[in-house]
Design an enzyme around this catalytic site. Structure first.
Site, mmCIF file in Angstrom:
data_model
loop_
_atom_site.group_PDB
_atom_site.id
_atom_site.type_symbol
_atom_site.label_atom_id
_atom_site.label_comp_id
_atom_site.label_asym_id
_atom_site.label_seq_id
_atom_site.Cartn_x
_atom_site.Cartn_y
_atom_site.Cartn_z
ATOM 1 N N PHE A 1 1.049 -1.157 -0.352
ATOM 2 C CA PHE A 1 -0.141 -0.179 -0.090
ATOM 3 C C PHE A 1 0.957 1.461 0.147
ATOM 4 C CE2 PHE A 1 -2.639 2.877 2.567
ATOM 5 C CZ PHE A 1 -3.524 3.564 1.791
ATOM 6 N N PRO B 1 7.066 11.563 -0.156
ATOM 7 C CA PRO B 1 8.531 12.737 0.800
ATOM 8 C C PRO B 1 8.536 13.814 1.071
ATOM 9 C CG PRO B 1 9.040 12.045 -1.668
ATOM 10 C CD PRO B 1 7.775 11.171 -1.492
ATOM 11 N N GLY C 1 3.327 13.270 4.507
ATOM 12 C CA GLY C 1 4.465 12.173 5.541
ATOM 13 C C GLY C 1 2.132 12.237 6.515
ATOM 14 N N THR D 1 6.286 -0.170 2.086
ATOM 15 C CA THR D 1 5.841 -1.789 2.809
ATOM 16 C C THR D 1 5.960 -2.568 2.208
ATOM 17 O OG1 THR D 1 6.043 -1.563 5.272
ATOM 18 C CG2 THR D 1 5.371 -3.485 4.543
ATOM 19 N N ILE E 1 16.718 -4.166 32.461
ATOM 20 C CA ILE E 1 16.575 -4.953 33.604
ATOM 21 C C ILE E 1 17.489 -6.297 32.642
ATOM 22 C CG2 ILE E 1 15.140 -7.192 33.814
ATOM 23 C CD1 ILE E 1 12.906 -4.944 33.909
ATOM 24 N N GLY F 1 20.832 -5.791 31.287
ATOM 25 C CA GLY F 1 22.215 -5.438 32.198
ATOM 26 C C GLY F 1 22.433 -5.259 30.679
ATOM 27 N N GLU G 1 1.274 4.522 10.452
ATOM 28 C CA GLU G 1 0.238 4.573 10.639
ATOM 29 C C GLU G 1 -0.269 5.261 11.589
ATOM 30 O OE1 GLU G 1 -2.246 1.644 9.539
ATOM 31 O OE2 GLU G 1 -0.515 0.746 8.387
ATOM 32 N N GLY G 2 0.597 6.318 11.159
ATOM 33 C CA GLY G 2 -0.576 7.419 12.036
ATOM 34 C C GLY G 2 0.975 7.424 13.236
ATOM 35 N N SER H 1 2.703 9.053 17.247
ATOM 36 C CA SER H 1 1.853 9.143 17.868
ATOM 37 C C SER H 1 1.010 11.025 18.435
ATOM 38 C CB SER H 1 3.051 9.175 19.009
ATOM 39 O OG SER H 1 2.711 7.840 19.234
HETATM 40 C C1 LIG Z 1 9.362 1.251 8.618
HETATM 41 C C2 LIG Z 1 8.018 1.882 7.420
HETATM 42 C C3 LIG Z 1 7.472 1.200 7.333
HETATM 43 C C4 LIG Z 1 5.978 2.143 6.848
HETATM 44 N N1 LIG Z 1 5.288 1.204 5.470
HETATM 45 C C5 LIG Z 1 4.666 2.001 5.222
HETATM 46 C C6 LIG Z 1 3.195 1.273 4.254
HETATM 47 O O1 LIG Z 1 2.997 0.404 3.847
HETATM 48 N N2 LIG Z 1 3.058 2.861 3.338
HETATM 49 C C7 LIG Z 1 2.666 4.337 3.175
HETATM 50 O O2 LIG Z 1 2.632 4.700 2.747
HETATM 51 N N3 LIG Z 1 3.332 4.570 3.985
HETATM 52 C C8 LIG Z 1 4.213 3.559 5.157
HETATM 53 N N4 LIG Z 1 5.106 4.461 5.760
HETATM 54 C C9 LIG Z 1 4.890 5.609 6.279
HETATM 55 C C10 LIG Z 1 4.804 6.409 7.597
HETATM 56 O O3 LIG Z 1 3.503 5.819 8.146
HETATM 57 C C11 LIG Z 1 5.637 8.069 7.549
HETATM 58 O O4 LIG Z 1 6.407 7.638 7.910
HETATM 59 C C12 LIG Z 1 3.929 8.621 8.997
HETATM 60 O O5 LIG Z 1 3.451 8.620 8.458
HETATM 61 C C13 LIG Z 1 4.784 9.736 9.355
HETATM 62 O O6 LIG Z 1 5.604 10.564 7.756
HETATM 63 P P1 LIG Z 1 6.810 10.892 7.451
HETATM 64 O O7 LIG Z 1 8.174 10.218 8.742
HETATM 65 O O8 LIG Z 1 6.682 11.716 6.893
HETATM 66 O O9 LIG Z 1 6.738 12.228 9.471
HETATM 67 P P2 LIG Z 1 6.240 13.572 8.903
HETATM 68 O O10 LIG Z 1 5.110 13.731 8.857
HETATM 69 O O11 LIG Z 1 7.327 14.227 8.157
HETATM 70 O O12 LIG Z 1 6.484 13.618 11.189
HETATM 71 C C14 LIG Z 1 7.584 14.479 11.656
HETATM 72 C C15 LIG Z 1 7.688 14.368 12.829
HETATM 73 O O13 LIG Z 1 6.332 15.780 12.873
HETATM 74 C C16 LIG Z 1 5.204 15.353 13.762
HETATM 75 N N5 LIG Z 1 4.326 16.010 13.084
HETATM 76 C C17 LIG Z 1 3.719 16.293 11.418
HETATM 77 N N6 LIG Z 1 2.578 16.632 11.767
HETATM 78 C C18 LIG Z 1 2.164 17.258 13.446
HETATM 79 C C19 LIG Z 1 1.144 18.401 13.531
HETATM 80 N N7 LIG Z 1 -0.073 18.364 12.550
HETATM 81 N N8 LIG Z 1 1.103 17.994 14.388
HETATM 82 C C20 LIG Z 1 2.042 17.475 15.908
HETATM 83 N N9 LIG Z 1 3.430 17.191 15.321
HETATM 84 C C21 LIG Z 1 3.375 16.986 14.076
HETATM 85 C C22 LIG Z 1 5.107 14.032 13.255
HETATM 86 O O14 LIG Z 1 4.852 12.823 14.870
HETATM 87 C C23 LIG Z 1 6.487 13.398 14.035
HETATM 88 O O15 LIG Z 1 7.291 13.436 14.770
HETATM 89 C C24 LIG Z 1 5.971 3.292 6.375
HETATM 90 C C25 LIG Z 1 7.211 3.675 7.216
HETATM 91 C C26 LIG Z 1 8.636 3.328 7.956
HETATM 92 C C27 LIG Z 1 9.335 3.363 8.870
#
Ligand SMILES: Cc1cc2nc3c(=O)[nH]c(=O)nc-3n(C[C@H](O)[C@H](O)[C@H](O)COP(=O)(O)OP(=O)(O)OC[C@H]3O[C@@H](n4cnc5c(N)ncnc54)[C@H](O)[C@@H]3O)c2cc1C
Length: 403
Positions: free
Chosen positions: A126, A131, A134, A163, A357, A359, A383-384, A386
């Protein structure tokens, strides 16, 4: 109205069955595939052979009206190993997208092709993240343009972190069909096996979940038949017309799609957390310092007590959200997000405590908690993140468009 938290016989059998596979096949292979950083095809094949990987398995878990079967299975799978668990579960992201947006004909055509068969298992991908898009899904730049004369969609753009990207049989790709409408002008497309112009270019090297393949995906004038638009053109045109007229989809409806999948992801985090907790508990009972097992120190025993309490609390949130989703209860407080938020953060905290735990031994690859610690971190990110989960919950409980 009765209330109980006992699992029924089928759920217990499911848990034991998946646990057995996790203990006998996944666990012993975990370290090897983590080191190799490759998709563990032989394990996938084993899972497909016994019916743990495939459409039928997902359909069976869906038939459980309580909604608990999928979180139960995921917890056990990821108890076995996070990386291999994701290699087995990654396809379900594509399947969920087809299930969520596709017609029943599309479901029947494409889902089996996502999985392949027991002799020759395949994976699905999916591809949504980009870039520059996110957390901010509306910033998506990948474009899909319809060519009426040939009844084809032409898709171009770049996807990030997919993925199974590039190695999948079926890719589900999201794209903007009307950028002026932001996220409401987006649609999802199936890119069939062997379609020209789609390439998974760069396999990404990761902190954890290394047995799961992650790659950037490029789409260069990818042509797919009109039938590959999930949900069909008529439904898309109606949806776009409503968006252009300024009719807002209710917040609840928009949120629901994501809320539904979050408990299943939370359950994965839970499995990793429980595995680390159990390992640390056994270690603390046998490791002797100052002439007594380290668990006899409150500092260690209380840490374990907290770990177990947090895991159980997270599981209750995961099960509640899964039950709500399956029984069409409204997620009025972002309960799906709560479950993923809590389970993800618990997994990070519990695996970190497990390393502590053990060490020095916890820092070595000879013990699995090091890998679990690395694997757990993804659950506060994908998946979103925290922060995004908190945003969903905060908006839901306050009714304020918090940014
Ligand atoms: C191992 C792995 C597998 C993945 N698999 C898939 C997949 O199969 N398909 C897919 O489509 N995607 C996939 N992803 C992408 C993943 O869903 C995104 O990396 C994730 O949604 C975060 O987007 P970003 O990396 O661009 O971070 P950003 O959106 O750039 O976020 C950077 C930081 O800013 C914070 N931030 C951003 N906006 C806000 C806001 N409005 N308020 C507060 N904080 C904010 C974020 O919480 C984060 O801490 C995968 C990622 C990884 C690492």
């Amino acid at each position: 109205m009765e209330f109980w938290l006992d699992l029924n016989d089928e759920q217990r059998e499911l848990r034991e069955w998946v646990h057995g596979f996790a203990a006998s096949v996944i666990r012993p292979a975990a370290s090897e595939w983590d080191e190799r950083e490759e998709t563990p095809w032989p394990v996938l094949q084993e899972a497909a052979k016994i019916g743990l990987y495939g459409f039928e398995f997902l359909a069976n878990t869906w038939s459980d009206g309580s909604g608990l079967s999928l979180p139960i299975a995921n917890e056990e799978l990821f108890w076995g190993d996070g990386g291999i668990g994701m290699a087995i579960s990654g396809t379900s992201l594509a399947v969920a997208a087809i299930f969520g947006s596709g017609t029943s004909d599309q479901l029947l055509e494409w889902v089996p092709q996502c999985f392949g068969d027991a002799a020759d298992p395949k994976v699905g991908a999916f591809c949504s993240t980009e870039p520059e898009a996110g957390s901010d899904v509306a910033a998506m730049r990948t474009r899909a343009v319809y060519h009426e004369a040939t009844d084809e969609w032409v898709i171009s753009g770049q996807k990030a972190y997919a993925t199974n990207g590039g190695i999948a049989n079926v890719h589900v790709v999201t794209a903007s069909v009307d950028p002026s409408l932001g996220s409401r002008g987006q649609a999802a497309f199936v890119v069939p096996p062997g379609t020209k112009g789609l390439a998974g270019t760069r396999k990404l090297k990761k902190l954890g979940l290394r047995a799961s393949h992650t790659a950037d995906v490029f789409l260069d004038d990818v042509r797919v038949p009109g039938s590959c638009l999930l949900g069909g053109k008529e439904a898309l045109d109606k949806r776009l017309a409503r968006a252009r007229e300024g009719q807002r989809r209710s917040g609840q409806a928009a949120m629901r799609t994501f809320e539904l999948s979050r408990p299943a992801v939370g359950a994965q985090a839970l499995g990793i957390a429980r595995a680390a907790y159990e390992y640390a508990l056994e270690y603390a009972k046998t490791r002797v310092q100052f002439g007594r097992p380290i668990i006899e120190n409150q500092a260690v025993a209380f840490a374990l007590a907290d770990m177990r309490t947090e895991i159980d609390a997270a599981r209750l949130l995961v099960w509640r959200a899964a039950w709500m989703g399956r029984n069409e209860k409204p997620f009025e407080a972002g309960e799906g997000s709560m479950s993923k938020l809590k389970a993800g953060e618990v997994a990070v905290a519990v695996t970190e405590k497990a390393v502590q735990i053990l060490g020095g031994a916890g820092y070595l690859r000879e013990h699995p908690v090091e890998r679990m610690y690395r694997d757990a971190k993804i659950y506060t990110i994908f998946e979103g993140t925290s922060e995004i989960q908190r945003l969903v919950i905060a908006r839901a409980v306050s009714g304020v468009q918090i940014r």
